[in-house]
Motif scaffolding. Structure first.
Motif, short mmCIF file in Angstrom:
data_model
loop_
_atom_site.label_atom_id
_atom_site.label_comp_id
_atom_site.label_asym_id
_atom_site.label_seq_id
_atom_site.Cartn_x
_atom_site.Cartn_y
_atom_site.Cartn_z
N LEU A 189 0.94 -0.89 -0.24
CA LEU A 189 -0.50 -0.04 -0.22
C LEU A 189 0.86 1.61 -0.08
CD1 LEU A 189 -3.34 0.45 0.33
CD2 LEU A 189 -2.40 1.08 2.76
N ILE A 190 0.94 1.73 -1.44
CA ILE A 190 2.31 3.37 -0.87
C ILE A 190 1.17 4.40 -1.81
CG2 ILE A 190 3.83 4.14 -2.86
CD1 ILE A 190 4.89 1.55 -2.75
N GLY A 191 1.03 5.37 -1.23
CA GLY A 191 0.30 6.72 -1.66
C GLY A 191 1.57 7.30 -2.75
N TRP A 192 0.42 8.80 -2.81
CA TRP A 192 0.99 9.35 -4.19
C TRP A 192 2.38 10.24 -3.37
CZ3 TRP A 192 -0.22 14.49 -4.52
CH2 TRP A 192 -1.45 14.43 -4.91
N TYR A 193 1.90 10.51 -2.40
CA TYR A 193 2.96 11.24 -1.47
C TYR A 193 3.26 10.71 -0.50
CZ TYR A 193 -1.72 13.62 0.77
OH TYR A 193 -2.58 13.54 1.73
N PHE A 197 -6.21 0.37 -8.11
CA PHE A 197 -5.73 1.95 -9.02
C PHE A 197 -5.39 2.95 -8.11
CE2 PHE A 197 -8.54 -0.92 -11.81
CZ PHE A 197 -8.10 -0.44 -12.93
N HIS A 198 -4.68 4.20 -9.06
CA HIS A 198 -4.91 5.65 -7.47
C HIS A 198 -6.35 5.51 -6.88
CE1 HIS A 198 -3.51 9.69 -6.52
NE2 HIS A 198 -4.51 9.97 -7.40
N ASP A 199 -7.30 5.76 -7.49
CA ASP A 199 -8.43 5.66 -7.21
C ASP A 199 -9.33 4.71 -7.36
OD1 ASP A 199 -8.25 8.46 -5.32
OD2 ASP A 199 -8.46 9.12 -7.06
N GLY A 200 -10.95 4.94 -7.38
CA GLY A 200 -11.83 3.09 -7.63
C GLY A 200 -12.57 3.92 -7.99
N VAL A 201 -13.96 4.83 -7.41
CA VAL A 201 -14.50 5.42 -8.48
C VAL A 201 -14.12 6.47 -8.26
CG1 VAL A 201 -17.21 5.07 -8.53
CG2 VAL A 201 -15.76 2.96 -8.14
N SER A 202 -15.01 7.57 -9.27
CA SER A 202 -14.91 8.56 -8.95
C SER A 202 -15.84 10.51 -10.07
CB SER A 202 -13.47 9.88 -8.86
OG SER A 202 -12.54 9.28 -8.05
N VAL A 203 -16.46 10.91 -8.98
CA VAL A 203 -17.35 12.10 -9.81
C VAL A 203 -15.72 12.97 -10.01
CG1 VAL A 203 -18.64 14.16 -10.06
CG2 VAL A 203 -19.51 12.19 -8.10
N ASP A 204 -16.10 13.51 -11.36
CA ASP A 204 -15.00 14.35 -12.28
C ASP A 204 -14.84 15.31 -11.45
OD1 ASP A 204 -12.97 15.20 -14.05
OD2 ASP A 204 -14.64 16.66 -14.37
N ASN A 258 -7.12 -1.70 -2.53
CA ASN A 258 -5.84 -1.73 -2.68
C ASN A 258 -5.36 -0.45 -3.26
OD1 ASN A 258 -2.79 -1.00 -2.77
ND2 ASN A 258 -2.44 -2.92 -3.22
N MET A 259 -6.26 0.69 -2.78
CA MET A 259 -5.64 2.24 -3.57
C MET A 259 -5.04 3.39 -3.98
SD MET A 259 -8.34 2.18 -5.90
CE MET A 259 -8.63 0.37 -6.51
N ASN A 261 -20.82 0.39 -0.29
CA ASN A 261 -19.59 0.01 -1.06
C ASN A 261 -18.50 -0.32 -0.19
OD1 ASN A 261 -19.56 0.91 -3.91
ND2 ASN A 261 -20.35 3.01 -2.58
N ARG A 262 -17.86 -1.39 -0.49
CA ARG A 262 -16.86 -2.20 0.79
C ARG A 262 -15.27 -1.63 -0.04
NH1 ARG A 262 -16.57 -8.13 1.90
NH2 ARG A 262 -15.53 -8.46 -0.38
N GLY A 263 -14.52 -1.41 0.61
CA GLY A 263 -13.41 -0.94 0.63
C GLY A 263 -12.51 -1.50 1.60
N PHE A 264 -11.34 -2.25 0.87
CA PHE A 264 -9.87 -2.45 2.03
C PHE A 264 -8.80 -1.80 1.17
CE2 PHE A 264 -12.49 -5.35 4.13
CZ PHE A 264 -12.05 -5.97 4.73
N ASN A 265 -7.49 -1.49 2.34
CA ASN A 265 -6.68 -0.75 1.80
C ASN A 265 -6.65 0.46 0.91
OD1 ASN A 265 -5.45 -2.96 2.71
ND2 ASN A 265 -6.30 -3.97 1.57
N SER A 266 -6.62 1.55 0.95
CA SER A 266 -6.52 2.54 0.82
C SER A 266 -5.18 3.51 1.26
CB SER A 266 -7.57 3.50 0.56
OG SER A 266 -8.26 4.32 0.96
N TYR A 267 -4.55 4.80 0.80
CA TYR A 267 -3.71 4.97 1.28
C TYR A 267 -3.95 6.46 2.19
CZ TYR A 267 1.24 6.52 2.93
OH TYR A 267 2.80 6.60 3.35
#
Length: 633
Positions: free
Chosen positions: A329-333, A364-371, A395-396, A415-421
């Motif tokens: 699990l790695i973030g972008w900063y 992915f970087h993000d899962g589901v997004s509004v623009d 894993n986002m 929704n279910r989310g496991f592991n986001s940074y």
């Protein structure tokens, strides 16, 4: 949607600025808007003038057309005058005065009546009750009765069903269209037609001129024909084996931003940056795109549109696999080496009426997004009535789900989310709302449960289970009920939040009792109306040792409770930074006798059907079947 007329503007100026203060507290009813309904939900807006003291309310009732019994809906949210800032205050958006909100738990393809009653102790001018009819959408299906075309891969020499073509472009546009000639024929397909793609590999050499698949240089299938809601143009696997579309490294594979009501089913898509390229801001956007039961791997994005003109997408039951590091699990900063942007957002939408549900999304970087769109565009449909539900996200590098850039009735539930940074759920910005975050399970986010930055306005956060810290930055008009915030780090606050409005509320939530933090609870909030929308630096932190003390000092969390991990049947403390925790074996059901059972408050149309004395805290109500996360069958 109608624009406000000059007469209405003049009336509002006279009403608010030239009348006594007591009259300005009255509510003047204006335009009522029924947003495009989705399969399970419907959204509404009611514009108003006046109500300076914000004590008007709108109650909601609904029923199936033909029924006699009304059901109670969730009240509409009073919004207006909240300030939404851009980065460095380069722009400031002031939310217009209105009520907005949604009805949940509807049935697809069903007609309903809604009754909306506007009341104000100071009086109402104009029509105070609205009775409207609306119909939910059906799940899209291929049309039965159109032409059927059969597509086979290059080199296939077995038996073929007629009419047969080599490659998708030959069936869609016509034969003999290699090289520069692929755009010459008028499209062959018509609304209601079905293209059955037979098993095999469909990979063009986009650097070979006059290639048989007609994908020269750009490597994209540019589809431009128009289907209709009743007669979509269908492109689906024939059912005789795996159908693989390999993008040969192209930026986009299916360019559908001019292709209304196209239906894709059962395809495998790989080796491209954007699988479905469906719209650009201020250029063009598709309507009625359906992508279902597809597998996409080695991609940068699965579906994207930035266009306010896009509407009524149905993205469901797909398996989407990005290119990010699967085992870490790695973030972008941050402290670790930032994750490269090998894959971006799995699904990014803008516009109205979209449904994104039951997808499995990983790496992915993000899962589901509004623009993240910037200000709502003048003269364009507002970003509204969008549903994200029952997706399974793993894993986002940034966030599970982002409502960033939405305007009204963005609904994120179950929704279910496991592991986001960095964050579990995000709303930065939200231009008035409401955005609904309901019954989501979010596990192992080292950053924060909720990324409410850039001063989002209009947020409902109900019945979520967060196994992460409740560090909630800055928001306006936010309301929290029945959530579990189980932050694993003893060195961080159990709750740290800033609200910019006196009318934000927070109660009936559960927090993990922290053992090492000296002041585990802290809030900043305006203590009088004159401080509404002040800079957060002008507000004073209130800190407390216990939840009871916080309630005494602030009035927030009068019914809040302190909890620990023993409230769950089986949830491991995620205490290893960067570690990936598996979904298997984790059980968020509440243990019998735990303090989280019956500790919530009833919320119309949200907690209906609870079994005990009161609703439970968290996403899973005792005795209620757990949602199906990810693809069905």
């Amino acid at each position: 949607m109608k624009t406000i007329t000059l007469t209405a503007l003049l009336a509002s100026f006279l009403f608010i600025n030239w009348q006594p203060a007591s009259v300005a507290d009255k509510t003047m009813a204006d335009e009522f808007i029924v947003e495009p309904s989705t399969l399970l939900c419907a959204g509404f807006e009611w514009k108003i003038f006046g109500d300076d003291n914000r004590n008007a309310t709108v109650s909601v009732e609904y029923r199936k057309k033909g029924d006699t019994q009304w059901k109670q809906g969730h009240p509409l949210l009073r919004i207006g005058d909240e300030k939404v800032y851009g980065h460095d205050q380069r722009w400031v958006y002031t939310v217009p005065d209105m009520f907005a909100g949604s009805i949940f738990n509807l049935e697809p393809g069903t007609s309903y009546e809604g009754r909306f009653s506007l009341t104000d102790p100071d009086g109402v001018e104009g029509i105070s009750e609205k009775l409207v009819t609306f119909t939910t959408r059906k799940e899209p299906q291929p049309y039965v009765g159109g032409q059927t075309y059969h597509v086979y891969p290059m080199g296939y020499d077995g038996p073929k069903e007629s009419p047969a073509f080599t490659g998708l472009n030959a069936a869609y546009y016509g034969e003999g269209n290699q090289g520069d000639w692929w755009m010459v024929p008028e499209p062959r397909v018509q609304p209601g037609d079905v293209i059955l793609v037979h098993a095999g590999l469909y990979k063009g050499d986009r650097r070979k001129y006059a290639h048989e698949l007609a994908l020269d240089f750009h490597g994209a299938y540019v589809l431009t024909q128009k289907g209709t809601p009743e007669k979509p143009i269908t492109i689906k696997a024939a059912g005789d084996g795996e159908v693989i579309f390999d993008g040969d490294g192209a930026y986009r594979l299916f360019d559908v931003m001019a292709a209304d009501y196209h239906y894709f089913e059962g395809l495998t898509i790989r080796n491209t940056e954007v699988a479905f390229y469906a719209g650009l801001k201020r250029v063009m956007g598709a309507s009625g795109l359906t992508v279902t039961h597809c597998k996409m791997e080695d991609i940068g994005m699965a579906v994207m549109t930035h266009s306010a003109d896009s509407k009524n997408f149905y993205i469901a039951d797909n398996t989407l696999i990005g290119r990010h590091e699967p085992d870490t699990l790695i973030g972008w900063y941050g402290f670790e080496k930032p994750a490269p942007l090998t894959s971006y957002v799995a699904i990014k939408v803008y516009g109205q009426g979209h449904v994104v549900c039951h997808n499995s999304i990983s790496f992915f970087h993000d899962g589901v997004s509004v623009d993240t769109h910037g200000l709502p565009e003048e003269g364009k449909p507002k970003c509204a009535s969008i549903d994200f539900y029952r997706n399974d996200i793993f894993n986002m590098a940034d966030d599970f789900i982002e409502a960033d850039g939405g305007v009204h009735n963005i609904r994120v539930f179950e929704n279910r989310g496991f592991n986001s940074y960095h964050a579990s759920l995000s709303a930065q910005p939200m231009f008035g709302g409401p955005v609904y975050f309901i019954r989501n399970i979010c596990y192992n986010t080292p950053g924060t449960a909720l990324k409410y930055m850039i001063r989002p306005a209009g947020i409902y956060t109900y019945n979520n289970t967060f196994i992460t810290e409740a560090a909630i930055s800055v928001f306006s008009n936010g309301h929290f009920r029945n959530n579990i915030f189980m932050g694993p780090s003893d060195s961080r606050q159990a709750l740290s939040a800033t609200t910019l409005t006196t009318y934000s509320t927070m109660d009936f939530n559960g927090y993990r009792k922290k053992s090492n933090s000296e002041k585990p609870y802290r809030l900043r909030y305006p203590t009088n109306n004159a401080q509404n929308q002040a800079d957060e630096k002008e507000l004073t932190w209130v800190e407390a040792t216990t939840l009871k003390e916080l309630s005494k000092l602030t009035g927030f969390e009068t019914h809040g409770v302190e909890l620990d991990f023993d409230v769950f049947e089986n949830v491991t403390v995620p205490d290893k930074r960067g570690h990936i925790y598996a979904v298997e074996g984790v059980d968020f059901s509440l243990r019998k006798g735990s303090k989280a059972i019956d500790a919530g408050v009833a919320i119309p149309n949200i907690t209906d059907g609870f079994a005990g004395k009161a609703p439970d805290l968290g996403a899973l109500e005792t005795g209620v079947a757990m949602p199906v996360y990810g693809p069905r069958n």
